[in-house]
Design a protein around this motif. Structure first.
Motif, PDB file in Angstrom:
ATOM      1  N   GLY A   1       0.820  -1.209   0.000  1.00 34.39           N
ATOM      2  CA  GLY A   1       0.000   0.000   0.000  1.00 34.39           C
ATOM      3  C   GLY A   1       0.853   1.257   0.000  1.00 34.39           C
ATOM      4  N   VAL A   2       1.933   1.250   0.780  1.00 31.17           N
ATOM      5  CA  VAL A   2       2.840   2.403   0.814  1.00 31.17           C
ATOM      6  C   VAL A   2       3.496   2.600  -0.555  1.00 31.17           C
ATOM      7  N   ILE A   3       3.905   1.502  -1.182  1.00 37.20           N
ATOM      8  CA  ILE A   3       4.515   1.593  -2.515  1.00 37.20           C
ATOM      9  C   ILE A   3       3.523   2.158  -3.518  1.00 37.20           C
ATOM     10  N   PHE A   4       2.285   1.710  -3.453  1.00 41.48           N
ATOM     11  CA  PHE A   4       1.250   2.226  -4.355  1.00 41.48           C
ATOM     12  C   PHE A   4       1.114   3.738  -4.201  1.00 41.48           C
ATOM     13  N   MET A   5       1.032   4.211  -2.968  1.00 45.44           N
ATOM     14  CA  MET A   5       0.882   5.649  -2.738  1.00 45.44           C
ATOM     15  C   MET A   5       2.095   6.418  -3.254  1.00 45.44           C
TER      16      MET A   5
ATOM     17  N   LEU B   1       4.085   5.589  -5.735  1.00 49.78           N
ATOM     18  CA  LEU B   1       4.040   5.619  -7.192  1.00 49.78           C
ATOM     19  C   LEU B   1       2.954   6.572  -7.695  1.00 49.78           C
ATOM     20  N   GLN B   2       1.860   6.673  -6.968  1.00 52.87           N
ATOM     21  CA  GLN B   2       0.817   7.605  -7.393  1.00 52.87           C
ATOM     22  C   GLN B   2       1.272   9.053  -7.228  1.00 52.87           C
ATOM     23  N   VAL B   3       2.009   9.337  -6.170  1.00 53.45           N
ATOM     24  CA  VAL B   3       2.580  10.681  -6.009  1.00 53.45           C
ATOM     25  C   VAL B   3       3.538  10.974  -7.165  1.00 53.45           C
TER      26      VAL B   3
ATOM     27  N   HIS C   1      -9.524   7.816  -4.607  1.00 51.45           N
ATOM     28  CA  HIS C   1      -9.102   6.426  -4.418  1.00 51.45           C
ATOM     29  C   HIS C   1      -7.786   6.382  -3.659  1.00 51.45           C
ATOM     30  N   GLY C   2      -6.871   7.291  -3.987  1.00 42.13           N
ATOM     31  CA  GLY C   2      -5.610   7.348  -3.254  1.00 42.13           C
ATOM     32  C   GLY C   2      -5.822   7.634  -1.784  1.00 42.13           C
ATOM     33  N   LEU C   3      -6.810   8.483  -1.474  1.00 38.39           N
ATOM     34  CA  LEU C   3      -7.141   8.744  -0.069  1.00 38.39           C
ATOM     35  C   LEU C   3      -7.615   7.470   0.613  1.00 38.39           C
ATOM     36  N   HIS C   4      -8.424   6.685  -0.082  1.00 35.58           N
ATOM     37  CA  HIS C   4      -8.908   5.425   0.494  1.00 35.58           C
ATOM     38  C   HIS C   4      -7.764   4.423   0.667  1.00 35.58           C
ATOM     39  N   VAL C   5      -6.821   4.400  -0.263  1.00 34.43           N
ATOM     40  CA  VAL C   5      -5.655   3.530  -0.097  1.00 34.43           C
ATOM     41  C   VAL C   5      -4.850   3.958   1.130  1.00 34.43           C
ATOM     42  N   THR C   6      -4.734   5.266   1.339  1.00 29.67           N
ATOM     43  CA  THR C   6      -4.022   5.770   2.510  1.00 29.67           C
ATOM     44  C   THR C   6      -4.684   5.293   3.799  1.00 29.67           C
ATOM     45  N   VAL C   7      -6.016   5.426   3.863  1.00 27.60           N
ATOM     46  CA  VAL C   7      -6.749   4.961   5.043  1.00 27.60           C
ATOM     47  C   VAL C   7      -6.579   3.452   5.218  1.00 27.60           C
ATOM     48  N   GLY C   8      -6.693   2.711   4.107  1.00 30.43           N
ATOM     49  CA  GLY C   8      -6.535   1.262   4.181  1.00 30.43           C
ATOM     50  C   GLY C   8      -5.148   0.844   4.624  1.00 30.43           C
ATOM     51  N   THR C   9      -4.123   1.577   4.179  1.00 31.97           N
ATOM     52  CA  THR C   9      -2.751   1.254   4.573  1.00 31.97           C
ATOM     53  C   THR C   9      -2.539   1.502   6.056  1.00 31.97           C
TER      54      THR C   9
ATOM     55  N   PHE D   1     -12.838 -10.001  14.119  1.00 34.70           N
ATOM     56  CA  PHE D   1     -13.582  -9.211  13.144  1.00 34.70           C
ATOM     57  C   PHE D   1     -12.831  -7.950  12.705  1.00 34.70           C
ATOM     58  N   ALA D   2     -12.073  -7.340  13.616  1.00 37.15           N
ATOM     59  CA  ALA D   2     -11.319  -6.140  13.232  1.00 37.15           C
ATOM     60  C   ALA D   2     -10.414  -6.446  12.036  1.00 37.15           C
ATOM     61  N   TYR D   3      -9.822  -7.640  12.046  1.00 38.56           N
ATOM     62  CA  TYR D   3      -8.970  -8.024  10.914  1.00 38.56           C
ATOM     63  C   TYR D   3      -9.820  -8.228   9.660  1.00 38.56           C
ATOM     64  N   GLU D   4     -10.955  -8.873   9.804  1.00 41.36           N
ATOM     65  CA  GLU D   4     -11.841  -9.071   8.657  1.00 41.36           C
ATOM     66  C   GLU D   4     -12.310  -7.741   8.086  1.00 41.36           C
ATOM     67  N   ALA D   5     -12.611  -6.770   8.965  1.00 43.83           N
ATOM     68  CA  ALA D   5     -13.058  -5.462   8.503  1.00 43.83           C
ATOM     69  C   ALA D   5     -11.980  -4.794   7.657  1.00 43.83           C
ATOM     70  N   GLY D   6     -10.722  -4.897   8.112  1.00 44.07           N
ATOM     71  CA  GLY D   6      -9.619  -4.350   7.326  1.00 44.07           C
ATOM     72  C   GLY D   6      -9.480  -5.047   5.981  1.00 44.07           C
ATOM     73  N   ALA D   7      -9.671  -6.361   5.977  1.00 45.87           N
ATOM     74  CA  ALA D   7      -9.581  -7.115   4.726  1.00 45.87           C
ATOM     75  C   ALA D   7     -10.716  -6.730   3.782  1.00 45.87           C
ATOM     76  N   TRP D   8     -11.937  -6.600   4.310  1.00 45.52           N
ATOM     77  CA  TRP D   8     -13.063  -6.177   3.470  1.00 45.52           C
ATOM     78  C   TRP D   8     -12.769  -4.828   2.810  1.00 45.52           C
ATOM     79  N   TYR D   9     -12.298  -3.902   3.619  1.00 50.72           N
ATOM     80  CA  TYR D   9     -12.037  -2.558   3.114  1.00 50.72           C
ATOM     81  C   TYR D   9     -10.952  -2.583   2.043  1.00 50.72           C
ATOM     82  N   TRP D  10      -9.892  -3.356   2.274  1.00 53.61           N
ATOM     83  CA  TRP D  10      -8.788  -3.391   1.318  1.00 53.61           C
ATOM     84  C   TRP D  10      -9.211  -4.041   0.004  1.00 53.61           C
ATOM     85  N   HIS D  11      -9.971  -5.108   0.072  1.00 52.38           N
ATOM     86  CA  HIS D  11     -10.442  -5.740  -1.155  1.00 52.38           C
ATOM     87  C   HIS D  11     -11.385  -4.798  -1.918  1.00 52.38           C
ATOM     88  N   PHE D  12     -12.198  -4.048  -1.197  1.00 51.22           N
ATOM     89  CA  PHE D  12     -13.058  -3.052  -1.848  1.00 51.22           C
ATOM     90  C   PHE D  12     -12.219  -2.023  -2.590  1.00 51.22           C
ATOM     91  N   VAL D  13     -11.170  -1.526  -1.951  1.00 47.11           N
ATOM     92  CA  VAL D  13     -10.289  -0.544  -2.588  1.00 47.11           C
ATOM     93  C   VAL D  13      -9.660  -1.130  -3.847  1.00 47.11           C
TER      94      VAL D  13
END
Length: 290
Positions: free
Chosen positions: A197-201, A203-205, A235-243, A264-276
């Motif tokens: 996620g950090v690498i993605f951000m 590269l987007q910058v 979308h980049g903002l959402h990647v930042t939150v997900g990271t 569930f906290a881990y599952e919630a993070g996984a749901w959010y990341w897959h959505f992104v």
């Protein structure tokens, strides 16, 4: 009578009163106020950073309180169901959020371009608004006469697509490791996902710097520039939150906070990341390729 006596009512934790919602509302107000001044070039743009600092304080305090309550065993199965329903509705709202932006993109490309181009039913619109306009997407010439370039798909965007798709794979491995009580693999692959996620951000910058300095593609570059940065920026903002979410999950995994039965906290993070990740696939297709 005996059935009522033997019935066990599930406890439901009610947290104590908190000032965090009030603090969060102040942070949101300051953020919106400061952002408005920054866009207009006002002297109070610094208020934006104050608002963001207040929001960061509110969110970090809220998360810390929730983690502490969970680790203290205060939450029941009913609370867990509430968390799941809340996360599902939150992701649903995020789907609607991006659907509105994709709708704006399709509206411009399918309808506005036709109107300005002077189709058989819109000749007057073409004649009076922009007689020299030739329908072409991306629009590389603004009504003010400024020229720009369209962002290609097969450079940094393609690399970022591969990074996000691979990150979903590493996160799935980590999730399975959690269920299988493989703590080392869980920590390793959750950390790898956060690093991707950090690498993605980064590269987007780099992509944005290239767009502004070498391509003349800016937020003010007509409808193409505004929709491009609106979609990819949010979308980049959402990647930042997900990271950030993944980094916190990595720390919690290292502290042994999750079990195969209660994570569930881990599952919630996984749901959010897959959505992104899914949103980016649509972005790559409709913003960069088509």
């Amino acid at each position: 009578m005996s059935e009522q006596t033997n019935t066990e009512y599930e406890k439901y934790y009610v947290p104590e009163q908190s000032k965090l919602p009030f603090i969060g509302s102040i942070g949101l107000f300051l953020t919106a106020f400061g952002a408005g001044h920054m866009v207009q070039g006002g002297s109070l743009s610094w208020v934006l950073w104050v608002g963001l600092a207040v929001l960061i304080y509110m969110v970090s305090t809220w998360w810390a309180t929730t983690i502490r309550e969970s680790m203290s065993g205060l939450y029941s199965a009913q609370m867990s169901r509430s968390f799941r329903q809340g996360m599902m509705w939150f992701i649903t709202s995020e789907v609607m959020f991006f659907a509105a932006f994709f709708g704006a993109l399709f509206y411009v490309r399918i309808l506005v371009m036709e109107w300005l181009g002077g189709s058989s039913n819109n000749a007057a619109t073409h004649e009076f608004l922009w007689p020299e306009f030739i329908p072409n997407w991306p629009m590389e010439k603004t009504p003010a006469g400024e020229t720009t370039q369209g962002m290609g798909a097969w450079g940094l965007p393609a690399i970022n697509t591969a990074i996000l798709l691979f990150s979903s794979f590493t996160l799935t491995i980590a999730h399975h490791a959690l269920v299988e009580k493989n703590r080392a693999t869980l920590i390793q692959f959750t950390a790898i996902t956060a690093a991707l996620g950090v690498i993605f951000m980064g590269l987007q910058v780099w992509e944005y710097i290239h767009a502004y300095t070498e391509m003349g593609l800016t937020l003010g570059s007509g409808i193409y520039g505004s929709t491009f940065f609106m979609l990819t920026g949010f979308h980049g903002l959402h990647v930042t939150v997900g990271t950030i979410f993944l980094i916190i999950l990595t720390i919690r995994c290292a502290k042994g906070h999750f079990t195969p039965q209660d994570h569930f906290a881990y599952e919630a993070g996984a749901w959010y990341w897959h959505f992104v990740d899914v949103v980016w696939v649509f972005l790559f297709i409709f913003v960069y390729i088509l």
